[in-house]
Scaffold this active site. Sequence first.
Site, short mmCIF file in Angstrom:
data_model
loop_
_atom_site.label_atom_id
_atom_site.label_comp_id
_atom_site.label_asym_id
_atom_site.label_seq_id
_atom_site.Cartn_x
_atom_site.Cartn_y
_atom_site.Cartn_z
N HIS A 221 0.83 -1.20 0.00
CA HIS A 221 0.00 0.00 0.00
C HIS A 221 0.86 1.25 0.00
O HIS A 221 0.99 1.93 1.02
CB HIS A 221 -0.96 -0.01 1.20
CG HIS A 221 -1.97 -1.11 1.12
ND1 HIS A 221 -1.98 -2.17 1.99
CD2 HIS A 221 -2.99 -1.32 0.27
CE1 HIS A 221 -2.98 -2.99 1.68
NE2 HIS A 221 -3.59 -2.50 0.64
N ASN A 222 1.43 1.54 -1.13
CA ASN A 222 2.30 2.69 -1.28
C ASN A 222 1.90 3.47 -2.53
O ASN A 222 0.88 3.17 -3.16
CB ASN A 222 3.76 2.24 -1.36
CG ASN A 222 3.96 1.13 -2.38
OD1 ASN A 222 3.43 1.18 -3.48
ND2 ASN A 222 4.75 0.12 -2.01
N ALA A 223 2.69 4.46 -2.90
CA ALA A 223 2.34 5.32 -4.03
C ALA A 223 2.35 4.58 -5.36
O ALA A 223 1.61 4.95 -6.28
CB ALA A 223 3.31 6.51 -4.09
N HIS A 225 1.32 1.50 -5.83
CA HIS A 225 0.00 0.87 -5.91
C HIS A 225 -1.05 1.89 -6.32
O HIS A 225 -1.91 1.61 -7.16
CB HIS A 225 -0.38 0.26 -4.56
CG HIS A 225 -1.83 -0.09 -4.42
ND1 HIS A 225 -2.45 -1.05 -5.20
CD2 HIS A 225 -2.80 0.42 -3.61
CE1 HIS A 225 -3.73 -1.13 -4.88
NE2 HIS A 225 -3.97 -0.26 -3.91
N ASP A 262 -5.90 5.16 -1.10
CA ASP A 262 -5.21 4.51 0.02
C ASP A 262 -4.30 5.49 0.75
O ASP A 262 -3.30 5.09 1.36
CB ASP A 262 -4.37 3.33 -0.48
CG ASP A 262 -5.16 2.04 -0.53
OD1 ASP A 262 -6.13 1.92 0.23
OD2 ASP A 262 -4.82 1.14 -1.33
#
Length: 514
Positions: A221-223, A225, A262
Amino acid sequence: MSSAEGEPLVSAPALLSSGLLIQDSCHSAIRLTSFQDVRRGAISYDSSDQTALYIRMLGACVVFKQLFARDVRVRSQVGFEPERRSSHPYLCIDFRTLHTRLGCGSTSASSDPERRVHRLLSFQRYLHSSRLLRGVPQQIPLHILDEDYTGQARCMLEKVGNWNFDIFLFDRLTNGNSLITLTFHLLNQYGLVELFQLDMVKLWRFLVMVQEDYHSDNPYHNAVHAADVTQAMYCYLREPMLAKSLTSKDILLGLLAAATHDLDHPGVNQPFLIKTDHYLATLYRNTSVLENHHWKSAVGLLRETGLFSHLPAEDRLNMERDLGSLILATDISRQNDYLSRFRLHLDQENLCMSTASHRHFVLQMALKCADICNPCRPWELSKQWSEKVTEEFFQQGDIEKKHKLEVSPLCDREMNTVGNIQIGFMTYVAEPLFAEWARFCDTRLSQTMLGHMGLNKASWGGLQQEPAPVSEEAEPSTACADKGDAATAPSDGSTATTAGGTSSKEIPQGSRES
């Protein structure tokens, strides 16, 4: 004021006279500070520091972390460029990485001019002229691509609508700025910047802050994604059923929701936040905790940057509410609610794309598909996402073990494998959703996605050393599926969650949830 090397820096009066002074939430205005000052609202330029250079200019922050020679195509001379100093108050600083200066002992800023990096300088020249271009018809092209970026990354953007778009490669080509670059490109490609009269400085600042608020230490769940979901959303927006019906506002909301869905994800799921008495769980009363946080974080950045401040108050609030409605739809624990409603619409053939509420519902379904589309990507991409999301699950399980907490389903690395988690996710979450999406959009893309998912599922089955009873492990795994709204993430093991069907109360479309 001058630098340690005797070079003049921009003075406060010069900033004021430029008319480009930007208010900041932490400081009254952008200003030059001491060399070691790296706070928001400051410009720091320390020529003796080779490991980091923190710059926030016009509200946009660029962090140059330690660079190694093998990772850099063009890293050469550093310094000030006399010929540019007088053209614009901000151009007196040459924003170049400090990789080779001390090591090479070179002091000449004029050698090898063809290798110089103009990443931010070219963008600042564009910002300087953008105000004159605001509202100009689309015939005048907007040159948003920096000189250092017109190679492979630009070629990739020309094929951004391809389903096999490699977001990992694109992230490397953009020096870790895939979310900023991709979202900016898509907004400009649709003409939304001019149509909604978005201020270029505010938009760029907003996108930079969005990317910063994703946790780069999260495996999944990072940039990157978020950029992947944004690219998938763009593919869905181009589908005939949507392309011929959606309004410009729908498209703007869809892209912004994908980019922020997110935001500030902590890398753990909702059950973890609840059982550890996290303040977010209390704040949102254990309901769509992560999704509410992502939405409110996005609204906070919109208001901090003032991106929509020029719109009437009612329109601005409606945009924020609709953005929240889209982001809240990614809650994996409410998957069955949305899927049942979607299936009912398709059975009754009563989806009317000329109705605003129906278009919004279709956007919600599109974002849900984009969020968990990893099993539908080609194997090379899908496998990487599967390994990343599983590692994030296992990291949560390690934390739970360390603190003597009950380990969440699918989060125990000793009891689960990437393969069995992914097979369960595809069986109970992805396949039912994409089967209904294919009924709605019976296109080449939807069939391609189903085909990839079937092949990927078979591949994971073939890699399983011993075919474990996947249904028993994945179906009850409701807890880990809530991995924030992101657990919805494609290869997200959170998948089993939906299978369990949750009783959480569905939020009325377009309503705000506190």
